[in-house]
Design a protein around this motif. Structure first.
Motif, mmCIF file in Angstrom:
data_model
loop_
_atom_site.group_PDB
_atom_site.id
_atom_site.type_symbol
_atom_site.label_atom_id
_atom_site.label_comp_id
_atom_site.label_asym_id
_atom_site.label_seq_id
_atom_site.Cartn_x
_atom_site.Cartn_y
_atom_site.Cartn_z
ATOM 1 N N LYS A 12 96.371 27.411 63.129
ATOM 2 C CA LYS A 12 96.305 28.469 62.128
ATOM 3 C C LYS A 12 95.086 28.219 61.243
ATOM 4 O O LYS A 12 94.826 27.106 60.820
ATOM 5 N N SER A 13 94.361 29.275 60.980
ATOM 6 C CA SER A 13 93.194 29.178 60.114
ATOM 7 C C SER A 13 93.652 29.150 58.655
ATOM 8 O O SER A 13 94.546 29.895 58.258
ATOM 9 N N ARG A 21 92.357 29.663 65.281
ATOM 10 C CA ARG A 21 91.080 29.155 65.774
ATOM 11 C C ARG A 21 91.335 28.056 66.794
ATOM 12 O O ARG A 21 92.444 27.521 66.894
ATOM 13 N N CYS A 22 90.299 27.755 67.557
ATOM 14 C CA CYS A 22 90.392 26.686 68.551
ATOM 15 C C CYS A 22 90.630 25.358 67.831
ATOM 16 O O CYS A 22 89.969 25.052 66.837
ATOM 17 N N LEU A 23 91.556 24.605 68.320
ATOM 18 C CA LEU A 23 91.879 23.312 67.720
ATOM 19 C C LEU A 23 90.702 22.345 67.794
ATOM 20 O O LEU A 23 90.507 21.528 66.909
ATOM 21 N N PRO A 28 87.026 30.754 65.273
ATOM 22 C CA PRO A 28 88.147 31.706 65.265
ATOM 23 C C PRO A 28 88.337 32.395 66.614
ATOM 24 O O PRO A 28 87.375 32.675 67.331
ATOM 25 N N THR A 29 89.593 32.681 66.929
ATOM 26 C CA THR A 29 89.912 33.320 68.209
ATOM 27 C C THR A 29 89.297 34.714 68.311
ATOM 28 O O THR A 29 89.020 35.181 69.407
ATOM 29 N N THR A 30 89.074 35.369 67.172
ATOM 30 C CA THR A 30 88.452 36.694 67.189
ATOM 31 C C THR A 30 86.988 36.627 67.595
ATOM 32 O O THR A 30 86.432 37.609 68.072
ATOM 33 N N ASP A 42 79.839 21.836 72.364
ATOM 34 C CA ASP A 42 80.419 20.496 72.416
ATOM 35 C C ASP A 42 81.950 20.508 72.327
ATOM 36 O O ASP A 42 82.575 19.465 72.178
ATOM 37 N N CYS A 43 82.557 21.679 72.477
ATOM 38 C CA CYS A 43 84.017 21.810 72.432
ATOM 39 C C CYS A 43 84.616 21.124 73.666
ATOM 40 O O CYS A 43 84.224 21.405 74.804
ATOM 41 N N SER A 44 85.582 20.256 73.436
ATOM 42 C CA SER A 44 86.158 19.516 74.567
ATOM 43 C C SER A 44 86.903 20.445 75.525
ATOM 44 O O SER A 44 86.918 20.197 76.730
#
Length: 75
Positions: A12-13, A21-23, A28-30, A42-44
């Motif tokens: 949750k943002s 949003r992505c953990l 944000p998911t939007t 660099d997102c795992s």
């Protein structure tokens, strides 16, 4: 290849009441909108999924040129 990637872990943002949003990369998911390339580089999650996409592409059978039907062939 999956058209949309929505199975990433979300949190949750804090800025807005009903946003997530992505953990991993905190985008944000939007903004991500289900697309792998919209995650941070660099997102795992993105890195992990990209490896799977590349592996699937290598394992997918490719059509060789001689297997393609030719228009100019005579019966």
């Amino acid at each position: 290849m999956k058209p949309f990637y929505i199975d990433y872990p979300q949190e949750k943002s804090e800025e807005h009441q009903h946003t997530y949003r992505c953990l991993h990369c905190k985008i944000p998911t939007t903004i991500i909108f289900g697309l792998l390339e919209n995650h941070a580089e660099d997102c795992s999650y993105r890195i992990h999924q990209s490896k799977w996409v590349q592996m699937e592409a290598k394992l997918k059978p490719k059509k060789a040129h001689f297997d393609e039907p030719h228009v100019d062939e005579v019966d």
